[in-house]
Enzyme design. Structure first.
Site, mmCIF file in Angstrom:
data_model
loop_
_atom_site.group_PDB
_atom_site.id
_atom_site.type_symbol
_atom_site.label_atom_id
_atom_site.label_comp_id
_atom_site.label_asym_id
_atom_site.label_seq_id
_atom_site.Cartn_x
_atom_site.Cartn_y
_atom_site.Cartn_z
ATOM 1 N N ASP A 31 0.794 -1.222 0.000
ATOM 2 C CA ASP A 31 0.000 0.000 0.000
ATOM 3 C C ASP A 31 0.826 1.272 0.000
ATOM 4 O OD1 ASP A 31 0.870 -0.725 2.500
ATOM 5 O OD2 ASP A 31 -0.930 -0.133 3.563
ATOM 6 N N TYR A 34 10.043 4.031 3.077
ATOM 7 C CA TYR A 34 11.032 3.088 3.607
ATOM 8 C C TYR A 34 12.461 3.445 3.212
ATOM 9 C CZ TYR A 34 7.528 -0.039 5.530
ATOM 10 O OH TYR A 34 6.518 -0.566 6.290
#
Length: 459
Positions: A172, A250
């Site tokens: 997502d 990330y």
């Protein structure tokens, strides 16, 4: 249609079921089979789903909620499935705690999917997932396999020799990034094309094109709006302008590795330890008060979302969550919406474009054709087809190639039991700065995880 959910006792399964309830299209999922190795967790999640269905029946929706069957028999769950959704966690959250702590104790990043923790997660997960894929091929050979089991890109690639192009990975974070940037610019989502390239948890939004014009430079030039964006909070507007692109969140662990390690160590616990306590409390509370299962689940989910990536956002895992603010900020289009969109496009042959983890083919120059990449893909009745992208910048491609090499060494270690391949995987990762540390990581994870010790013939 039938959907089999592997990891059916997992905390996020109600999100998938909730999305299915809201689906009003034709050829919708009308049967859900939950598979898990824990009868207790299955019973708790089933109670939440029953209450979700009851709540939906009392609303204005016309569609009947999908019926639910919970089982610890894998073949029973798979039989007759049109789609298989995988969100299992081999070793549970206690395994995640070890993934994080072994690395942190050696002075390197301890995170679930990025760096050493992601390698350890892959080592113990790939053998289990490949065994499951063999059963899918035998029992439900026509089913499409939607993988959310982490590390999603690595696992998807490990399953392709068994399931071919019928397996695809979802996440997502890329879609969330695109939606936030599109909304910040006031663009029309249906008319906006996102130029995104990368691997799972390692990608960049490079352009946002509407009516032939790239609007991303406008966002990068707007200091105030950029600072309000989640990625602006994580990376800082200055670094985003320097990059000329917006990275997947990330990438914080790569661009700010020292700060990330320090911030995680300064937390009262790791994310895994926080989630383990939280979820143990949730399952125990539902066993005591089964009639409140849905309410307890929603409260726990709100807290979980509010403290996501706390170390990157200057939050603490022990802070009190403002429930109203957290609920207002919730993204209602998480991975469950991606899964539903994929299933709808395939089942109804409705062409849709979304960012997925798929076999590269020739979409990304500089990576092998059989490498799994995370790129915009066209989904139709035949499955997912990666769309050609402009070549990545040298620094993007270099990082992608290095991490892809690590993923492939991890897959080799997990499928052959090669300790040497495992050492190479850890040593070649850009967040591990020493071969000696890599060897210590292998030993540390063998001591922490019985599955990894057995893989290498030590258990």
């Amino acid at each position: 249609m039938k959907l089999a959910i592997l990891g059916g006792g997992g905390f996020r399964v109600p999100l998938v079921y909730q999305a299915l309830i809201r689906d009003q299209g034709s050829l919708r999922v009308d049967e859900v089979s939950l598979y898990d190795i824990s009868p207790t967790r299955l019973a708790v999640v089933e109670a939440v789903l029953v209450q979700l269905a009851r709540e939906a029946a009392g609303g204005t929706g016309d569609a009947t909620p999908p019926r639910v069957d919970a089982t610890t028999d894998l073949d029973r769950a798979l039989e007759g499935a049109d789609f298989v959704f995988s969100a299992i966690r081999v070793g549970g959250l206690r395994g995640r705690v070890h993934d994080e702590r072994v690395a942190l104790d050696l002075g390197v990043l301890g995170q679930e999917t990025t760096g050493p923790g992601g390698i350890a997660y892959g080592l113990r997960t790939i053998p289990v997932m490949r065994a499951i894929a063999e059963r899918v091929r035998a029992v439900a050979p026509r089913a499409f396999f939607i993988n959310f089991t982490n590390p999603a890109g690595m696992i998807t690639e490990a399953l392709q020799p068994i399931l071919g192009d019928r397996v695809l990975g979802i996440c997502d974070t890329p879609g969330g990034l695109v939606r936030r940037a599109t909304a910040a610019l006031g663009l029309h989502p249906a008319r906006t094309h996102a130029d995104y390239v990368g691997l799972n948890h390692l990608g960049w939004l490079r352009r946002l094109v509407q009516d032939g014009q790239d609007h991303l430079p406008d966002l990068l030039a707007d200091e105030h709006t950029l600072a309000q964006l989640e990625e602006g909070v994580i990376f800082g507007p200055s670094w985003l302008r320097t990059l000329g692109a917006i990275p997947n969140e990330y990438l914080y662990y790569y661009y700010f590795s020292r700060e990330a390690v320090r911030a995680i160590r300064e937390q009262p616990s790791t994310r895994g330890e926080f989630l383990l306590r939280q979820q143990d409390d949730f399952y125990a509370a539902v066993e005591r008060e089964p009639d409140r299962a849905l309410d307890l689940w929603r409260r726990t989910m709100t807290e979980r979302r509010a403290l996501y990536m706390a170390e990157a956002k200057g939050k603490r895992l022990d802070e009190v969550v403002d429930a109203e603010a957290a609920e207002a900020a919730e993204d209602d289009e998480g991975y469950e919406r991606v899964a539903l969109a994929v299933m709808a496009a395939i089942a109804r042959n409705e062409r849709a474009t979304m960012i997925l983890n798929v076999r590269n083919g020739g979409a990304v120059a500089g990576l092998d054709a059989d490498a799994v990449v995370e790129v915009p893909s066209l989904v139709d009745g035949a499955g997912a087809h990666p769309l050609a992208t402009s070549p990545p910048d040298p620094h993007q491609l270099g990082l992608m190639q290095q991490v892809k090499a690590v993923e492939r060494q991890t897959i080799e270690a997990a499928t052959t039991g090669s300790v040497d391949a495992a050492v190479r995987a850890f040593a070649l990762h850009p967040l591990v700065d020493s071969v000696s540390v890599a060897r210590d990581l292998v030993r540390g994870y063998m001591d922490a995880h019985p599955q990894i010790a057995r893989l290498f013939g030590r258990g």
